[in-house]
Design an enzyme around this catalytic site. Sequence first.
Site, PDB file in Angstrom:
ATOM      1  N   HIS A  67      36.092  47.194  30.296  1.00  0.00           N
ATOM      2  CA  HIS A  67      37.094  46.632  31.204  1.00  0.00           C
ATOM      3  C   HIS A  67      38.303  46.041  30.510  1.00  0.00           C
ATOM      4  CE1 HIS A  67      34.623  46.788  34.912  1.00  0.00           C
ATOM      5  NE2 HIS A  67      33.622  46.676  34.044  1.00  0.00           N
ATOM      6  N   LYS A  72      46.586  36.086  40.100  1.00  0.00           N
ATOM      7  CA  LYS A  72      45.641  36.674  39.162  1.00  0.00           C
ATOM      8  C   LYS A  72      45.330  35.609  38.117  1.00  0.00           C
ATOM      9  CE  LYS A  72      48.818  39.940  38.362  1.00  0.00           C
ATOM     10  NZ  LYS A  72      48.057  41.175  38.447  1.00  0.00           N
ATOM     11  N   ARG A  73      44.352  35.849  37.252  1.00  0.00           N
ATOM     12  CA  ARG A  73      44.116  34.882  36.187  1.00  0.00           C
ATOM     13  C   ARG A  73      45.380  34.710  35.357  1.00  0.00           C
ATOM     14  NH1 ARG A  73      38.879  32.638  35.269  1.00  0.00           N
ATOM     15  NH2 ARG A  73      39.820  31.840  33.363  1.00  0.00           N
ATOM     16  N   LYS A 117      49.570  39.280  31.234  1.00  0.00           N
ATOM     17  CA  LYS A 117      49.900  39.530  32.644  1.00  0.00           C
ATOM     18  C   LYS A 117      51.329  39.090  32.974  1.00  0.00           C
ATOM     19  CE  LYS A 117      45.032  38.990  34.076  1.00  0.00           C
ATOM     20  NZ  LYS A 117      44.649  40.265  34.718  1.00  0.00           N
ATOM     21  N   THR A 137      42.960  45.162  40.240  1.00  0.00           N
ATOM     22  CA  THR A 137      42.402  45.476  41.557  1.00  0.00           C
ATOM     23  C   THR A 137      43.151  44.693  42.626  1.00  0.00           C
ATOM     24  OG1 THR A 137      40.681  43.860  41.019  1.00  0.00           O
ATOM     25  CG2 THR A 137      40.078  46.184  40.902  1.00  0.00           C
ATOM     26  N   LYS A 155      44.665  45.602  46.589  1.00  0.00           N
ATOM     27  CA  LYS A 155      44.545  44.773  47.803  1.00  0.00           C
ATOM     28  C   LYS A 155      45.909  44.588  48.463  1.00  0.00           C
ATOM     29  CE  LYS A 155      40.658  42.759  45.495  1.00  0.00           C
ATOM     30  NZ  LYS A 155      40.299  41.860  44.378  1.00  0.00           N
TER      31      LYS A 155
HETATM   32  C1  26W Z   1      33.621  37.508  26.634  1.00  0.00           C
HETATM   33  C2  26W Z   1      34.809  36.966  27.383  1.00  0.00           C
HETATM   34  C3  26W Z   1      35.270  37.925  28.426  1.00  0.00           C
HETATM   35  C4  26W Z   1      35.024  37.653  29.760  1.00  0.00           C
HETATM   36  C5  26W Z   1      35.424  38.550  30.726  1.00  0.00           C
HETATM   37  C6  26W Z   1      35.897  39.084  28.061  1.00  0.00           C
HETATM   38  C7  26W Z   1      36.290  39.974  29.020  1.00  0.00           C
HETATM   39  C8  26W Z   1      36.045  39.719  30.340  1.00  0.00           C
HETATM   40  C9  26W Z   1      36.427  40.722  31.406  1.00  0.00           C
HETATM   41  C10 26W Z   1      36.126  42.115  30.913  1.00  0.00           C
HETATM   42  C11 26W Z   1      37.832  40.553  31.812  1.00  0.00           C
HETATM   43  C12 26W Z   1      38.145  41.272  33.077  1.00  0.00           C
HETATM   44  O1  26W Z   1      37.843  40.789  34.147  1.00  0.00           O
HETATM   45  N1  26W Z   1      38.790  42.435  32.972  1.00  0.00           N
HETATM   46  C13 26W Z   1      39.380  43.035  34.143  1.00  0.00           C
HETATM   47  O2  26W Z   1      38.478  43.940  34.739  1.00  0.00           O
HETATM   48  C14 26W Z   1      38.999  44.438  35.962  1.00  0.00           C
HETATM   49  C15 26W Z   1      37.924  45.293  36.602  1.00  0.00           C
HETATM   50  O3  26W Z   1      37.768  46.482  35.909  1.00  0.00           O
HETATM   51  C16 26W Z   1      40.282  45.202  35.727  1.00  0.00           C
HETATM   52  O4  26W Z   1      40.794  45.607  36.961  1.00  0.00           O
HETATM   53  C17 26W Z   1      41.289  44.327  34.999  1.00  0.00           C
HETATM   54  O5  26W Z   1      42.427  45.085  34.665  1.00  0.00           O
HETATM   55  C18 26W Z   1      40.664  43.733  33.760  1.00  0.00           C
HETATM   56  O6  26W Z   1      41.551  42.797  33.162  1.00  0.00           O
END
Ligand code: 26W
Length: 808
Positions: free
Chosen positions: A356, A545-546, A551, A653, A657
């Site tokens: 992701h 968004k976060r 971003k 995503t 929406k």
């Molecule tokens: C280990 C710390 C950590 C925590 C969460 C690293 C990475 C994450 C996630 C992978 C971050 C995340 O939410 N990524 C998002 O995933 C969405 C679903 O596929 C995508 O639509 C977003 O572009 C992506 O940033």
Amino acid sequence: MQQLYTVQDMEEAIRGKLRLNYGISEKDVNEEYLFKACALVLRDMMALHGAETMERVERAHERRVHYLSLEFLMGRSLMKNAYNLGVLEAMNGAIENMGFKSADIFEMEPDAGLGNGGLGRLAACYLDSMTTLGIPATGYSLCYELGIFKQRIVDGQQVELPDDWKAVGGAWLIAKPEEREEVHFGGKLREVWRDGHLHVVHEDYNTVIAIPCDMEIAGYGTDHVNTLRLWEARSPRTLDMALFSSGQYVRATEEQTMAQTITKILYPNDEHMEGKSLRLKQQYFFVSATVQSLVRKHVEVYGTLKNFHEKNVIQINDTHPAMVIPELMRILMDEAGYSWNEAWEITRNSVAYTNHTVLSEALERWPQTLIESLLPRIWQIIDEIGKRYQKSVEEFFHHNNAITEKMAVVWGGEVRMANLCIAGGSAVNGVSALHTEILRTDVFREACQMEPAKFKNVTNGIDHRRWLAQSNPGLHALICDLTGGDSYLLQPMELQKLDQYAGDAQVLARLGSIKRENKEAFARSVKRGSGVVLNTDGIFDVQVKRLHEYKRQLLNVMQIIASYQQLHDDPNRDFTPHVYLFGAKAAPGYKVAKDIIRLINALARQIDSDPLCRGKLQVVFLENYCVSLAEKLMPAAEVSQQISTAGKEASGTGNMKFMMNGALTIGTLDGANVEMHDVLGDENMFLFGLHADEVADMKRGGYDPSLFYQRDETLRRVVDQIRDGFGGVRFEELYERLLYNRYGAADEYMLLADFAAYCDAEHRMVAAYQDAEHWNRMSLHNIARSGIFAADRSVAEYADTIWNVNHK
Ligand code: 26W
């Protein structure tokens, strides 16, 4: 599916729950109890269907999907479940009969915020689609006591408060202590010869008990019910009686407290890996409980693990559950007695991995020593996987050292979870066309050369029943009128029919008034919650968004500052009223992100107190952006900001929406914006900025933001204004990061390079807004072509290309 539930039936059932489960009589009913009683009624209905689904699946020996994710951002469930079960009207009627408003009861429910952002919300949307498509699937995660923190803005700055969601939200959970599992940490290994084989015996470990708390998931228009299994950590002993008796109460509960910290809290980091041992404990606790539980169920049905991979597929959501690979190997070898090769065959064919993110700080790497001491047997297995994988890599690439290093599972004292997933899984997928391309040609280039068939794309999707039909009833009604019914709920591509009305002035006007009403409803809800009065005559221009530098919320701010300065330069110029809405949580330890929130709030205050801006320009930071807030906001949005540096946003995503609710996108060619552009064309969105390959080229050529700063007067004034800040708060650090970062690359995310093109896109958007009919036509095309972004489509692709399971 027929649900013959009348209002009377429902009222009786709810009253029964109030009496029997809460001992509440008629006069003591309040909104909270009423919410919980409603939840229990639906929970019973789902549990019944769930048991039937399970029997059916077991009898048919169907292949099952196990979706493992450290995050499920479920949001609220009452309206969703009632809707899916076909009893929403009956429930609303019952609530009214009892003298309450159903909207107030829905508002009582806390969000189940067991996730950070995109990845967690995706998992929640996929659960809905897997169930609706009749796929036998279980979601697995942790039952965090505290979900994602609640955000308050105090003096313009983010403050985090604990999110104690379970007190009320726990009504959905069914604890099943009979199905508990034991998870072992630490200890020593001893090798013994038995029956002519070498066995590894694990001793002197610490035990933590895993209790499943199940949340039932109802699909739309089906009796099929799946389960989200959330593990809770408990100590095996409640109290050390010896200590307790000697009067040391606190110490007596210590071990218990230790165990329970494992599921105490969700790590609030998004796209940033933090190598804390508690996080590693969470991951192993999660993975071990899950694998044991599903292995146990498999053996109950089939009596053997030989066919485990034929009957199960384990989908892992990013690398966070990567230890399923060594854990399944451990169980197959140490507990079921299989050889390495047999165990490897079964494991590899059971596991698939979704990536992701390509941000290097988000790629998980764990210190070897930490894994070794906390999970000695798992370390041994990972090490062996690494050695064998390295051998095949060296053979394939003729001992190319650089490639060996890049593809290593263990290197320089670290375990690289993504490489472990690639080695130990049968499929790796990205989440949008561009993202998958970057995985194939860059991040996982060599692995893809070695096993090209393993690498797939499944573009993300969203639950359109929640994000369109339920949250935007006005638009839903229009769609039903125009498409001749609600068949789009199960056939999202039917939305295409709306395109036929592009020339129908009446339809376009109706679309416009639905948006207008949604803006007003949203403004009322903001006023109720915070007292802020939104100017509903302004363009609702939204970035939610976060908060992350990639971003580029800061780029949005820069454009607003430019616009503010222009207004001051020429107060009499034509100015289309504009309302900029932001919502974003920053990871609590992410200083720059918190500074950007502070900047947004400082700017908002400045503009709010400037008489020149009244009725023209407004900036509002919406506190505590979360699923339930998004559900109110999406229907009201007119402009969607999707402005990440090209190549950095895996998919997005939120963008989907907005599109589905008729907002127009200002965006870069990044993530799923690319697929949006494919169906919309240049004429139905506002594209701008560098492309992913141009970003890479510019970086290689030595990008120098100060050249843009010197050349562009507007940009220079904006950047200087950030340094000088607003209302006495200066933002020197943000300024320095844009121009000459002492720590890394200056302007790492190339805001200055994209600034002029971005301002131009905003101007094109504002120009288009002047012609309401033209705008509404573009909006209609966005809704009409958003069907490909339904999660049903994504899940069907997973089912066909990765899981090999049947679906509707
Ligand atoms: C280990 C710390 C950590 C925590 C969460 C690293 C990475 C994450 C996630 C992978 C971050 C995340 O939410 N990524 C998002 O995933 C969405 C679903 O596929 C995508 O639509 C977003 O572009 C992506 O940033």
